[in-house]
Scaffold this active site. Sequence first.
Site, PDB file in Angstrom:
ATOM      1  N   ASP A  62      55.013 -60.180  33.417  1.00 23.74           N
ATOM      2  CA  ASP A  62      56.706 -58.704  33.386  1.00 23.74           C
ATOM      3  C   ASP A  62      57.690 -59.576  34.076  1.00 23.74           C
ATOM      4  O   ASP A  62      57.826 -60.140  35.797  1.00 23.74           O
ATOM      5  CB  ASP A  62      56.353 -58.168  34.183  1.00 23.74           C
ATOM      6  CG  ASP A  62      56.703 -56.555  33.946  1.00 23.74           C
ATOM      7  OD1 ASP A  62      58.625 -57.272  33.467  1.00 23.74           O
ATOM      8  OD2 ASP A  62      57.026 -55.809  34.649  1.00 23.74           O
ATOM      9  N   SER A 149      73.699 -61.837  23.302  1.00 23.27           N
ATOM     10  CA  SER A 149      73.724 -60.465  22.142  1.00 23.27           C
ATOM     11  C   SER A 149      75.051 -60.570  21.953  1.00 23.27           C
ATOM     12  O   SER A 149      76.275 -60.855  23.170  1.00 23.27           O
ATOM     13  CB  SER A 149      73.309 -59.721  22.910  1.00 23.27           C
ATOM     14  OG  SER A 149      73.286 -58.873  21.877  1.00 23.27           O
ATOM     15  N   TYR A 162      71.378 -51.807  28.049  1.00 27.84           N
ATOM     16  CA  TYR A 162      70.752 -53.321  27.108  1.00 27.84           C
ATOM     17  C   TYR A 162      72.032 -54.130  27.350  1.00 27.84           C
ATOM     18  O   TYR A 162      72.625 -54.763  27.335  1.00 27.84           O
ATOM     19  CB  TYR A 162      70.556 -53.019  25.906  1.00 27.84           C
ATOM     20  CG  TYR A 162      70.515 -53.989  24.941  1.00 27.84           C
ATOM     21  CD1 TYR A 162      69.464 -54.782  25.224  1.00 27.84           C
ATOM     22  CD2 TYR A 162      71.112 -54.407  23.943  1.00 27.84           C
ATOM     23  CE1 TYR A 162      69.086 -56.052  24.431  1.00 27.84           C
ATOM     24  CE2 TYR A 162      70.976 -55.900  23.802  1.00 27.84           C
ATOM     25  CZ  TYR A 162      69.779 -56.872  23.227  1.00 27.84           C
ATOM     26  OH  TYR A 162      69.141 -57.479  22.259  1.00 27.84           O
TER      27      TYR A 162
END
Length: 258
Positions: A62, A149, A162
């Site tokens: 993780d 992104s 995000y």
Amino acid sequence: MSLAPVALVTGSSRGIGRAIALELAGAGYDVAVHCARDEAKARGVASEVAARGRRAAVYRADLGSRADRERLVEGVRRELGRIDLLVNNAATTSSGRADLLEAAEEGFDEVIAVNLKGPHFLTQAVARWMIELRKAHPERPMSIINISSMSEYTPSVNRGDYCIAKAGLGMVTRLWASRLAEHGIRVNEVRPGIIATDMTAPVKDVYDRRIAEGLTPIRRWGAPEDVARAVRALASSDFDFSTAIAIDVDGGFHLHRL
Ligand code: NAP
């Protein structure tokens, strides 16, 4: 110990990360394949890397957890012995896509931990190791590539967490590019647009329609392989004199048109 370059690609159990792992294997890299949960899929990707004649090892971590990140880097050190390229690709999506007026802090903390704190501190750990390795082999090219992104600069009000994480990742690229240039380590970024993966599967119908209507000048979905080829090129010596650059792999989405 093999002299082949080694790449650690986070989130390479599926989607864009898998395509990057396979593209790099095809270009001669041994690959550390990483996943958060799905070890069976990660092992499948490792077999595909091996089928291309390269070594592969599988890690589960993780990236929001410091202990997991440390275990990951130690594992790569033990099993593959070196690192030449880190691709910070793994990310989690915004849970529930809640509107800004409703979104909960817990979701924010998780997205920031995995998508921003994770790559920043993984880069720190890997950079320290790369600096050691460069002292022994100054001729070996090394670099770090962040997969950000179009959300880095495009607000979507139903996944603010995000977008904030991706905007921060742009600064992670610039900070580490500034810090590591003196050590001969380049840090760059690839900015995907709308790419067909599990992450975008739930909104497929919406994007099918919007792409057909001209949302992107190039009217098709991106494929994971589109992003993977850009990563392979950016990691290569063809880009030796470039650091802190971002390549948009988005069908021209970033273009303002009248
Ligand atoms: P994906 O198909 O959802 O795959 C995500 C990958 O990240 C998986 O390997 C997953 O591991 C791993 N991951 C998820 N949560 C994690 C955590 N807490 N710790 C460590 N790893 C974790 O995603 P994708 O679409 O390929 O996206 C890859 C990258 O491209 C991401 O950075 C994403 O933000 C970026 N991107 C994607 C698009 C797009 O349209 N798809 C557009 C722009 C940018 P498991 O398999 O074990 O869950």
